[in-house]
Design an enzyme around this catalytic site. Structure first.
Site, PDB file in Angstrom:
ATOM      1  N   LYS A  78       0.852  -1.193   0.000  1.00  0.00           N
ATOM      2  CA  LYS A  78       0.000   0.000   0.000  1.00  0.00           C
ATOM      3  C   LYS A  78       0.883   1.237   0.000  1.00  0.00           C
ATOM      4  CE  LYS A  78      -2.310   1.541   3.676  1.00  0.00           C
ATOM      5  NZ  LYS A  78      -3.359   1.640   4.721  1.00  0.00           N
ATOM      6  N   ARG A 130      -9.849  -0.424   7.337  1.00  0.00           N
ATOM      7  CA  ARG A 130      -8.877  -1.249   8.059  1.00  0.00           C
ATOM      8  C   ARG A 130      -8.493  -0.609   9.386  1.00  0.00           C
ATOM      9  NH1 ARG A 130      -4.435  -1.966  10.462  1.00  0.00           N
ATOM     10  NH2 ARG A 130      -4.254   0.290  10.395  1.00  0.00           N
ATOM     11  N   GLN A 164     -11.723   9.265   9.300  1.00  0.00           N
ATOM     12  CA  GLN A 164     -11.416   8.145  10.177  1.00  0.00           C
ATOM     13  C   GLN A 164     -12.385   8.054  11.352  1.00  0.00           C
ATOM     14  OE1 GLN A 164     -10.116   4.763  11.414  1.00  0.00           O
ATOM     15  NE2 GLN A 164      -9.423   5.648   9.497  1.00  0.00           N
ATOM     16  N   GLY A 202      -4.268   8.954  15.688  1.00  0.00           N
ATOM     17  CA  GLY A 202      -3.636  10.049  14.967  1.00  0.00           C
ATOM     18  C   GLY A 202      -2.128  10.113  15.094  1.00  0.00           C
ATOM     19  N   ALA A 203      -1.592   9.735  16.243  1.00  0.00           N
ATOM     20  CA  ALA A 203      -0.150   9.869  16.477  1.00  0.00           C
ATOM     21  C   ALA A 203       0.591   8.694  15.851  1.00  0.00           C
ATOM     22  CB  ALA A 203       0.137   9.969  17.965  1.00  0.00           C
ATOM     23  N   ASP A 204       0.652   8.693  14.515  1.00  0.00           N
ATOM     24  CA  ASP A 204       1.191   7.543  13.789  1.00  0.00           C
ATOM     25  C   ASP A 204       2.500   7.845  13.073  1.00  0.00           C
ATOM     26  OD1 ASP A 204       0.185   9.282  11.921  1.00  0.00           O
ATOM     27  OD2 ASP A 204      -0.810   7.751  10.713  1.00  0.00           O
ATOM     28  N   LYS A 235       4.184  13.514  16.134  1.00  0.00           N
ATOM     29  CA  LYS A 235       2.765  13.628  16.451  1.00  0.00           C
ATOM     30  C   LYS A 235       2.503  13.204  17.895  1.00  0.00           C
ATOM     31  CE  LYS A 235       0.892  12.929  11.801  1.00  0.00           C
ATOM     32  NZ  LYS A 235      -0.055  12.115  10.998  1.00  0.00           N
TER      33      LYS A 235
END
Length: 247
Positions: free
Chosen positions: A69, A113, A141, A228-230, A234
């Site tokens: 991906k 996912r 999301q 969100g903190a990916d 972040k």
């Protein structure tokens, strides 16, 4: 050799949350048992555009399925270009020869996912009698996170949603209330604190680079899905919350 092409519309028509939840849980199990290859994602950072691009390969050995991906995150996209913050494409690869079996839109699949991953986490880690959900963020999301939670908890008392004062939380409520209003009261709130305090499950889904959720608002037994903190830099939670957390 033929390569199947699937548009975003095709993918959206084909996927259901229950199916995605089942597939994600199966993939998590395969990863835990050492039957999946999933190296760390590779990043390109577009600092002057405040965005990034990620490549994410995987191989489920027992199912003999492999895919890559490619997905971006550009938080300013909607305001500047009228585009989604996150867009993706997925290439399904035949492991025996490397041929591309399918090329498909991956934006909806990414949302589903990730929503399902939050749902699976709640399935095993949140209270079984959870009734109140707090959503910190009201973008795409937030929708799939709610879909996943409602596939687990058939009846919730309240879903509270907060976002920046740009109309997104009001749009979220206007869209979700007709769909799910019979199983949960869905309301927009004025502050992050209003969304978090007293919630059983809190989902953070923002691109924030500073803490939004204070440790003072967190009660024993709360479950957090921090989406969100990916990426480096972040942060959504007060670090003190992590020192208290248990898995």
């Amino acid at each position: 050799m033929k390569t199947l092409l699937l548009t975003e519309k095709d993918v959206k028509q084909l996927l259901t949350m229950d199916e995605v939840m089942e597939a994600v849980e199966s993939a998590f199990k395969a990863k835990g048992l050492g039957h999946a290859q999933m190296p760390a994602k590779v990043y390109l950072f577009y600092k002057k555009y405040k965005g990034d691009l990620r490549a994410m390969p995987s191989y489920l050995e027992e199912l003999d399925i492999s895919a890559v991906k490619i997905v971006n995150v550009h938080p300013e996209n909607r305001a500047k270009y009228g585009l989604p913050t996150v867009m993706a494409i997925i290439i399904l690869v035949d492991p025996k020869n490397g041929a591309p079996m399918a090329i498909m839109g991956g934006t909806w699949a990414t949302g589903m996912r990730t929503g399902a991953a939050g749902g699976i986490a709640a399935k095993y880690l949140a209270k079984k009698d959870s009734r109140v959900v707090g959503l910190v963020g009201a973008g795409a999301q937030a929708r799939t996170q709610l879909m996943a939670l409602l596939s687990l908890y058939k009846k919730l008392e309240e879903v509270r949603v907060w976002s920046l004062p740009d109309g997104t939380k009001e749009a979220f409520v206007a869209e979700m209330e007709p769909k799910y209003g019979d199983v949960a009261k869905i309301i927009a709130v004025e502050s992050v604190k209003d969304a978090v305090e007293g919630a059983d499950i809190v989902v953070t889904i923002t691109p924030s680079r500073k803490p939004l959720v204070s440790n003072d608002w967190v009660e024993a037994g709360m479950h957090f899905n921090c989406i969100g903190a990916d990426a480096p830099g972040k942060q959504e939670l007060d670090p003190a919350i992590l020192t208290r957390a248990k898995i």
